[in-house]
Design an enzyme around this catalytic site. Structure first.
Site, PDB file in Angstrom:
ATOM      1  N   LEU A 172       0.326  -0.317  -9.058  1.00  0.00           N
ATOM      2  CA  LEU A 172       0.929   0.569  -8.062  1.00  0.00           C
ATOM      3  C   LEU A 172      -0.107   1.386  -7.355  1.00  0.00           C
ATOM      4  O   LEU A 172      -0.732   2.016  -8.014  1.00  0.00           O
ATOM      5  CB  LEU A 172       2.043   1.597  -8.850  1.00  0.00           C
ATOM      6  CG  LEU A 172       3.003   0.774  -9.693  1.00  0.00           C
ATOM      7  CD1 LEU A 172       4.092   1.595 -10.140  1.00  0.00           C
ATOM      8  CD2 LEU A 172       3.987  -0.167  -8.677  1.00  0.00           C
ATOM      9  N   GLU A 173       0.015   1.000  -6.097  1.00  0.00           N
ATOM     10  CA  GLU A 173      -1.118   1.985  -5.195  1.00  0.00           C
ATOM     11  C   GLU A 173      -0.110   2.813  -4.525  1.00  0.00           C
ATOM     12  O   GLU A 173       0.364   2.453  -3.321  1.00  0.00           O
ATOM     13  CB  GLU A 173      -1.744   1.026  -4.314  1.00  0.00           C
ATOM     14  CG  GLU A 173      -2.852   0.083  -4.932  1.00  0.00           C
ATOM     15  CD  GLU A 173      -3.598   0.750  -6.063  1.00  0.00           C
ATOM     16  OE1 GLU A 173      -4.101   1.896  -5.776  1.00  0.00           O
ATOM     17  OE2 GLU A 173      -4.150  -0.090  -6.920  1.00  0.00           O
TER      18      GLU A 173
END
Length: 466
Positions: A212-213
């Site tokens: 997850l960015e």
């Protein structure tokens, strides 16, 4: 695209991977080279599509922030691919000799990538490069908020790759939800923290690993040893790029109280060079849409109502989506602009009297995707690195760590999970398989049941005695 067609694309990728679960280095290198050449060939079309989606964005800026780091990342992966793929030798304990231990890096399978609107080429090509270098099949979901770029990327990918290698899907938020519910072998999402939580919940149903960015409020700390003119120039460049619509753009500044007036003067001087006017300025990127522009205005109005002082560093606004750089001073934590990620050309500045109070302020808040520190004090530089957590940190610079192909890009805590780019990207999309190989000689039989024999007692005496 319908949800049924989406599942068909996914099944096709799974079947293709099953037929070739360990592509050779030559195959992977060829995939990456085709991608690199296609990006270079289509650079004008890419710049035009992104400008269409934003209302306006300079073609030079697109080449700099989208294409250049993408091409450099591909070249870095191709150059190091064989070394990354090579099995790593490990050393078994003396107790388990004779044997050989190695770690083999295998592709995980089918990788899903959810691409945001703000940097639709770089944030699709970056993870795609890592996934292909690791030997995977890939499905990308492009953002519906950048439709021209999404359509072009679909055409570009289809022109070089079969759909059972890389598939690009287009659709609205409902299709995006169905996309995250597919049983990928790894899922990478770039976007807001709120949506990231939903993506992680959907992936958990399939036990799909996620990267997850996300975003968050990336702080910039300036101390009194910094060159204010230099700091203002670098911060302004990072904040103006893409009109501040980057997850790693400087979100707010912590500045010594005595430096505030001079810093704003230096910012104004930088703006006179960078963007002397907004009207008909080809270098100014617009806000992506009316909804996002209204949100930014609401942040500013809320801050003013609650006592913040507004300073515009431009004399005019040529178009309502061509926003000037707005500086907010005398801001407090009760204001929305200090609670939400800004994601635009609004720059809150807070002042401090003690450097360690500024550090404590950052420590007490959710861990950011990026942290920037401007100082020539080596002791304080080390203090920042040791005492703060962030996905990435720049010393006397801002934003540019993301463009380094050999540095990992990722968040921590509420700003994300996992990382990619370079070797870390290869590892993210690979399974590190432990392999132990034994010879015909098998001393381990000495510890087989029945227990209590002489050799077992010797082993216990050597390794377990109190």
């Amino acid at each position: 695209m319908t949800c049924e067609l989406l599942r068909q694309h996914f099944t096709r990728l799974q079947q293709a991977f099953a037929k070739n679960p360990m592509p050779s280095a030559a195959e992977r290198s060829d995939w990456l080279e085709q991608l690199r050449q296609a990006l270079i060939k289509q650079q004008d079309a890419i710049a035009a599509a992104i400008s269409q989606d934003f209302g306006h964005r300079s073609a030079d800026e697109t080449r700099m922030v989208e294409l250049l780091p993408s091409v450099l990342g591909i070249a870095h992966a191709r150059r190091n691919l064989k070394r990354w793929m090579r099995p790593q030798r490990r050393w078994p304990s003396l107790l388990f000799q004779p044997s050989c231990a190695k770690v083999y890096y295998q592709p995980v399978g089918v990788v899903g990538i959810v691409v945001p609107w703000n940097s639709p080429v770089f944030l699709s090509i970056g993870p795609l490069t890592s996934a292909l270098a690791a030997g995977n099949r890939v499905m990308l979901k492009m953002s519906e908020h950048a439709p021209a770029t999404a359509k072009l990327m679909q055409q570009l990918v289809q022109s070089i790759f079969p759909q059972d290698l890389v598939s690009v899907v287009l659709g609205d938020a409902q299709l995006g939800k169905a996309f995250t519910q597919l049983p990928f072998d790894h899922l990478l999402f770039t976007g807001s923290t709120a949506v990231g939580k939903k993506v992680m919940r959907a992936a958990a149903e399939n036990l799909t690993p996620v990267t997850l960015e996300l975003g968050g409020k990336s702080p910039t700390i300036v101390d009194e040893s910094a060159n204010l003119a230099d700091a203002a120039e670098r911060i302004a460049f990072a904040k103006l790029l893409n009109a501040g619509q980057f997850c790693v753009a400087p979100d707010y500044i912590l500045l010594p109280k005595q430096c505030l007036n001079e810093f704003i003067v230096q910012l104004r001087l930088v703006l006179q060079r960078f963007q002397p006017t907004l009207a008909d300025n080809p270098d100014c990127t617009w806000i992506i849409n009316q909804q996002h522009q209204q949100r930014l205005r609401a942040l500013v109005e809320d801050a003013q109502i609650k006592g913040a002082k507004l300073t515009s560093l431009h004399a005019e606004q040529a178009h309502e989506r061509n926003m000037p750089l707005l500086v907010l001073t005398e801001v407090t934590d009760c204001m929305r602009v200090m609670q939400e990620e800004v994601f635009g050309p609004v720059l809150p500045i807070m002042v401090y009297e003690d450097f360690y109070d500024a550090v404590a302020y950052v420590q007490q808040r959710p861990r950011p995707l990026a942290l920037y520190f401007f100082s020539h004090n080596k002791e304080r530089q080390q203090h920042i690195l040791a005492q703060t957590h962030a996905g990435g940190t720049c010393i006397n610079e801002a934003l540019l760590h993301v463009a380094q192909p050999d540095l990992p890009f990722g968040g921590i805590g509420s700003s994300g999970i996992g990382s990619y780019h370079g070797r870390e990207g290869f590892l993210t999309f690979s399974h590190a398989k432990a392999v132990l190989t034994k010879s015909r000689i098998n001393p381990m039989r000495l510890i087989y049941p029945p227990y209590g024999g002489r050799f077992q007692r010797i082993i216990e005496w050597l390794f377990l005695r109190r």
